[in-house]
Design a protein around this motif. Structure first.
Motif, PDB file in Angstrom:
ATOM      1  N   HIS A 237       0.792  -1.231   0.000  1.00 51.14           N
ATOM      2  CA  HIS A 237       0.000   0.000   0.000  1.00 51.14           C
ATOM      3  C   HIS A 237       0.825   1.283   0.000  1.00 51.14           C
ATOM      4  CE1 HIS A 237       0.773  -0.557   4.312  1.00 51.14           C
ATOM      5  NE2 HIS A 237       0.497   0.711   4.485  1.00 51.14           N
TER       6      HIS A 237
ATOM      7  N   LEU B  32       0.292   4.371  -2.481  1.00 53.95           N
ATOM      8  CA  LEU B  32      -0.189   5.660  -1.962  1.00 53.95           C
ATOM      9  C   LEU B  32       0.859   6.760  -2.043  1.00 53.95           C
ATOM     10  CD1 LEU B  32      -2.310   7.355  -0.378  1.00 53.95           C
ATOM     11  CD2 LEU B  32      -1.290   6.430   1.720  1.00 53.95           C
TER      12      LEU B  32
ATOM     13  N   SER C  64       0.731   7.180  -6.479  1.00 57.48           N
ATOM     14  CA  SER C  64      -0.380   8.144  -6.445  1.00 57.48           C
ATOM     15  C   SER C  64       0.127   9.552  -6.161  1.00 57.48           C
ATOM     16  CB  SER C  64      -1.403   7.729  -5.379  1.00 57.48           C
ATOM     17  OG  SER C  64      -2.004   6.504  -5.706  1.00 57.48           O
TER      18      SER C  64
ATOM     19  N   ASN D   4      -9.864   3.928  -2.972  1.00 52.15           N
ATOM     20  CA  ASN D   4      -8.467   4.138  -2.638  1.00 52.15           C
ATOM     21  C   ASN D   4      -7.824   5.200  -3.514  1.00 52.15           C
ATOM     22  OD1 ASN D   4      -7.178   2.359  -0.469  1.00 52.15           O
ATOM     23  ND2 ASN D   4      -8.512   0.915  -1.516  1.00 52.15           N
TER      24      ASN D   4
ATOM     25  N   SER E 234      -6.072   8.502  -2.188  1.00 50.21           N
ATOM     26  CA  SER E 234      -4.737   8.917  -2.627  1.00 50.21           C
ATOM     27  C   SER E 234      -4.693  10.179  -3.467  1.00 50.21           C
ATOM     28  CB  SER E 234      -4.061   7.768  -3.379  1.00 50.21           C
ATOM     29  OG  SER E 234      -4.729   7.477  -4.583  1.00 50.21           O
TER      30      SER E 234
END
Length: 523
Positions: free
Chosen positions: A378, A382, A386, A418, A423
């Motif tokens: 993740h 993120l 992102s 998400n 993000s």
């Protein structure tokens, strides 16, 4: 549609005569576990219908390993059901799956169909159109692959109810890591203990790799033939494709990596893209594993002193907290949220997301495992991929599409919240309390990427400087209204304004030059 790539299914499953059946159950590709279906299905063993749809596969050029995983796991599950005594009709169509069902129901007027509500919006609408067409012959039952009741929470989530409070309520309801009404250890979460950088030469156990059997090899051949131009690589497919294999992965994670999952949950390391993460989202998201059994195993490890509290709590929070929360958010915000674009960015996705080729080592390191395996944990998703998309003013819908097609664990219900919520802040702050952007300092703090980079993290502007450094401050300046109105982030605007005019000019010029030269997707 030709069944040239379905030889193993046709050899091992006796094709049932549909006119001999009055009741059938349609099983979607992400509902591969009969344990959460109504008990009458396991008792009566009605006809099970599975559907491979060429049109569904062509909607989005999914990562080749995602396509292989979906098709192979569905075929294996269908074979397991046949071995367990269920009559199985494995259908293949050039059209969409609702067209296939319409054809089956039209040709078999005595057949009644039950399906479980799909987790994804478009699939649900397609099946409801089938139900409308055949009225009392088609029944929809609730989706039981999740723990939270959407109707109970969606209005609060739509109004900005934070995940932390949702998570606490889920802890109380499930009883995970609870001592009566109080959380185990006295705290609801232990994030402060879960932000360590991986020490040099720290050992990291490898995740077991599953060898492809004949069914998976047949699917791989089909994917290469039909979807050869899709994203990613099909070689070296090693994901589990059966429940038994997925349970082995679960046990392996609990025994070998859960204990150190927490401390290094946010860490990134050169050449080690999995670290102590479980990768179990792949199997949770199509039903090979169920959230309760995964959480039960984790809690048991804590009570048996095989895993520390901060690791177990962090892991359980990802499942009963974040996973459940984003699903409720998806139901609350659809379909309008698909067009969310708070910052009104319009640029195409940078070309490096498709090729992985860039002078920026952090971006290269985070893109390589996505291209090869359809996976990264993740923090790369993120705080690198992102983050860079936002700082380069990329249309969040472009990034959302890329995430959806790039990851093996990707489904719209989990990707969209998400990306458009968390993000990119595209929803304007319904899900996230602040925009998740950062300079290169965060990446340096949590990884060793900067040591191998062609840019210098110590430089704040100019051609040699880490692009994250000046792009971050350029973003703060351009989006100052959003940051000024945000209590958690308004101090960043004040910090920018205190910079010298010379520093500000260097930030603007460096950002303008980088963005002008940045190669974008030309599709």
């Amino acid at each position: 549609m030709s069944r040239a790539f379905l030889k193993h299914i046709d050899q091992q499953i006796t094709k049932p005569k549909l006119s001999n059946h009055e009741r059938a159950v349609f099983v979607l590709h992400d509902q591969l576990n009969l344990d959460v279906w109504p008990s009458w299905i396991r008792e009566e063993k009605p006809l099970l219908i599975f559907m491979e749809s060429a049109e569904k596969g062509n909607e989005l050029p999914h990562h080749k390993k995602k396509a292989i995983y979906l098709l192979s796991s569905m075929r294996h599950f269908a074979l397991e059901c046949a071995e367990a005594g269920y009559p199985v009709h494995y259908h293949s169509t050039k059209k969409h799956f609702d067209d296939g069902l319409n054809e089956i129901l039209s040709e078999n007027e005595e057949l009644n169909l039950t399906y479980m509500a799909p987790s994804e919006w478009d699939s649900r609408n397609r099946l409801r159109n089938v139900r409308s067409e055949f009225l009392d012959r088609v029944e929809e039952i609730p989706n039981n692959f999740f723990l939270a009741d959407v109707e109970e929470y969606k209005e609060r989530v739509k109004d900005g109810w934070l995940m932390e409070y949702f998570y606490r309520e889920m802890r109380r309801k499930t009883g995970y890591l609870m001592n009566g009404d109080e959380p185990e250890g006295g705290g609801w979460n232990y994030d402060e203990e879960n932000r360590e950088k991986l020490p040099k030469d720290h050992p990291v156990p490898e995740i077991a790799k599953t060898e492809s059997d004949d069914i998976t090899e047949e699917v791989k051949e089909m994917v290469d033939s039909w979807y050869g131009d899709s994203f990613g690589e099909s070689e070296n497919f090693t994901y589990a494709v059966t429940r038994r294999q997925a349970l082995y992965r679960l046990n392996e994670f609990i025994e070998e990596r859960l204990d150190e999952f927490g401390p290094y949950e946010d860490a990134m390391a050169h050449g080690k893209y999995e670290l102590f993460h479980s990768q179990l989202s792949v199997y949770l998201n199509n039903g090979l594993l169920l959230p309760t059994e995964v959480c039960n195993k984790a809690e048991e490890a804590y009570h048996n002193d095989n895993a520390r509290l901060n690791s177990v709590e962090g892991f359980i929070r990802q499942i009963i907290g974040w996973r459940e929360y984003v699903r409720v958010y998806y139901e609350a915000m659809m379909p309008e949220v698909r067009e969310a674009n708070h910052f009104n960015f319009t640029e195409r996705l940078p070309e490096m997301y498709w090729s992985g080729e860039t002078k920026m080592n952090c971006m290269s390191e985070c893109l390589k495992p996505v291209i090869k395996e359809g996976y990264s944990h993740h923090i790369p998703r993120l705080m690198v991929l992102s983050n860079f998309s936002n700082l380069t003013e990329t249309d969040p819908k472009e990034l959302n599409r890329w995430f959806h097609l790039s990851y093996v664990d990707a489904y719209e219900w989990v990707v969209l919240p998400n990306v458009l919520g968390m993000s990119t802040f595209a929803d304007g702050g319904v899900l996230a309390s602040k925009p998740y952007v950062s300079s290169g300092n965060y990446i340096k703090k949590m990884s060793d990427y900067c040591k191998h980079c062609g840019y210098k993290i110590s430089k704040k502007s100019g051609e040699e400087a880490c692009p994250f450094n000046y792009l971050y401050w350029n973003f703060i300046d351009k989006q100052r209204e959003t940051f000024t109105n945000n209590g958690r982030a308004n101090f960043m605007v004040n910090m920018f304004d205190k910079k010298s005019e010379e520093d500000k000019k260097a930030i603007w010029e460096s950002s303008e030059g980088f963005l002008r030269k940045l190669k974008r997707d030309s599709e």
